[in-house]
Design an enzyme around this catalytic site. Structure first.
Site, PDB file in Angstrom:
ATOM      1  N   CYS A 116       0.834  -1.198   0.000  1.00 35.53           N
ATOM      2  CA  CYS A 116       0.000   0.000   0.000  1.00 35.53           C
ATOM      3  C   CYS A 116       0.872   1.253   0.000  1.00 35.53           C
ATOM      4  O   CYS A 116       1.780   1.381   0.827  1.00 35.53           O
ATOM      5  CB  CYS A 116      -0.927  -0.002   1.214  1.00 35.53           C
ATOM      6  N   ARG A 255     -10.290  -4.344  -8.827  1.00 30.85           N
ATOM      7  CA  ARG A 255     -11.488  -3.529  -9.074  1.00 30.85           C
ATOM      8  C   ARG A 255     -12.487  -4.188 -10.011  1.00 30.85           C
ATOM      9  O   ARG A 255     -13.703  -4.015  -9.855  1.00 30.85           O
ATOM     10  CB  ARG A 255     -11.068  -2.166  -9.617  1.00 30.85           C
TER      11      ARG A 255
END
Length: 367
Positions: A116, A255
């Site tokens: 991240c 996604r």
């Protein structure tokens, strides 16, 4: 009772994990951990689409577990198996304690976030910035493995900032593998820690699949899973069967799995060689409704569950009506199961109509 409902109930009672043949990695197809998206309601919904896809929680920080509400962060439905907990942290002792909690709560895997790129994560000294400290990551993995029998895996980028080379990635993996990590999930983009937002880091740095494939070539004994830009099962097939270069052990879809979840309905047949029937969208919703009703009875708000399913009918007749009805009604005070049932009825009613009989999408009244 539909076969999907029966599967969900059976899994809930017995926590059965799908079994695979020796030639199929349990990580062959994974759904990425996504903040604010892959919560327990989303994971239950996705499990109705695929028995074998490996699901990941949102990242949970060690601080949230050590000082917060453990049940809120770790509870999940047994039907979600196989499910992995992703942890964010950089202190070996804290991560070891959280690994013990993960085992107690029944997770199938503990994944350490080393990918991240957000400023908040960097300020806590975890996420992608840890790639610059492979020895610390190795200490974290070693401590976690000593605390639990649950497999510990690592999710990283292919590099950070100016550390953008095969040599950097391979040294990172070598050091962490020496601590006992056998599975690495690699986002095939570098992370630019200064100058790009997390959203930009998902799109602007170019994908470099060959670097991940060379990593597998360098470490054939490790499980190497690729993440980033994977939008179809055809891509997943090519990356895992070697037709697109060196065969990788699995893929992780992000996604696309959230925005077009019905993609998962074909994953078991295409990637795990399962011969069961592909569930219809109506089958999936019929199995999801009892879960929603049970959660409503426990005080969960309808919108917390319906926000995850808006893409189920993407590209289908009636899909826009389904999305709009939920978007306009699920957030209302005291919204109940009838809102979801009405949305399903709209989708099913218009699914088979020819284009010239489809209602005007701009109409506000869909009753």
């Amino acid at each position: 009772m539909s076969h999907l409902q029966a599967h969900a109930q059976s899994a809930t009672k017995s926590a059965v994990r799908p079994e695979h043949g020796n030639d199929v990695s349990p990580h062959r197809f994974c759904v990425a951990p996504m903040l604010d998206w892959t919560d327990r309601h989303e994971r239950y919904f996705l499990r109705l689409l695929s028995r074998h896809a490996r699901l990941y929680t949102e990242m949970v920080t060690t601080g949230a577990l050590l000082h917060g509400d453990v049940k809120r962060h770790l509870q999940f439905n047994a039907a979600e198996h196989p499910v992995a907990l992703q942890l964010g942290g950089s202190e070996p002792d804290a991560l070891a304690h959280c690994a013990e909690l993960a085992e107690k709560w029944g997770y199938d895997e503990i994944n350490l976030n080393v990918g991240c790129p957000s400023d908040r994560v960097q300020s806590g000294k975890f996420g992608a910035c840890l790639m610059a400290e492979p020895e610390l990551v190795a200490d974290c993995v070693r401590a976690m493995r000593a605390a639990t029998a649950v497999p510990v895996t690592v999710k990283s980028r292919i590099g950070i900032d100016d550390k953008d080379s095969d040599e950097f990635l391979q040294r990172f993996v070598a050091v962490v593998a020496d601590a006992g990590c056998r599975t690495f999930i690699v986002h095939a983009r570098i992370a630019v820690l200064q100058g790009l937002s997390p959203k930009q880091n998902r799109d602007i740095p170019p994908l470099n699949y060959p670097r991940v494939q060379r990593l597998k070539q360098r470490f054939p004994e490790l499980q190497i899973i690729i993440n980033g830009g994977i939008n179809t099962l055809a891509q997943a097939q090519a990356l895992t069967d070697g037709s697109d270069g060196i065969a990788l052990d699995g893929v992780m879809m992000g996604r696309e799995a959230y925005h077009n979840p019905y993609t998962l309905a074909h994953a078991d047949q295409q990637l795990f060689a399962e011969d069961s029937a592909v569930p219809s969208r109506a089958d999936v919703m019929a199995a999801y409704l009892p879960y929603v009703e049970a959660q409503l009875a426990q005080g969960t708000l309808l919108q917390h569950m319906t926000r995850h399913i808006l893409g189920l009918y993407k590209g289908q007749n009636g899909g826009r009506l389904f999305r709009r009805h939920l978007s306009e009604n699920a957030f209302r005070k005291n919204a109940g199961i009838s809102v979801l049932k009405d949305a399903c009825a709209l989708a099913d009613t218009h699914a088979s109509l020819p284009p010239h009989e489809q209602p005007d999408d701009n109409l506000r009244n869909h009753a």
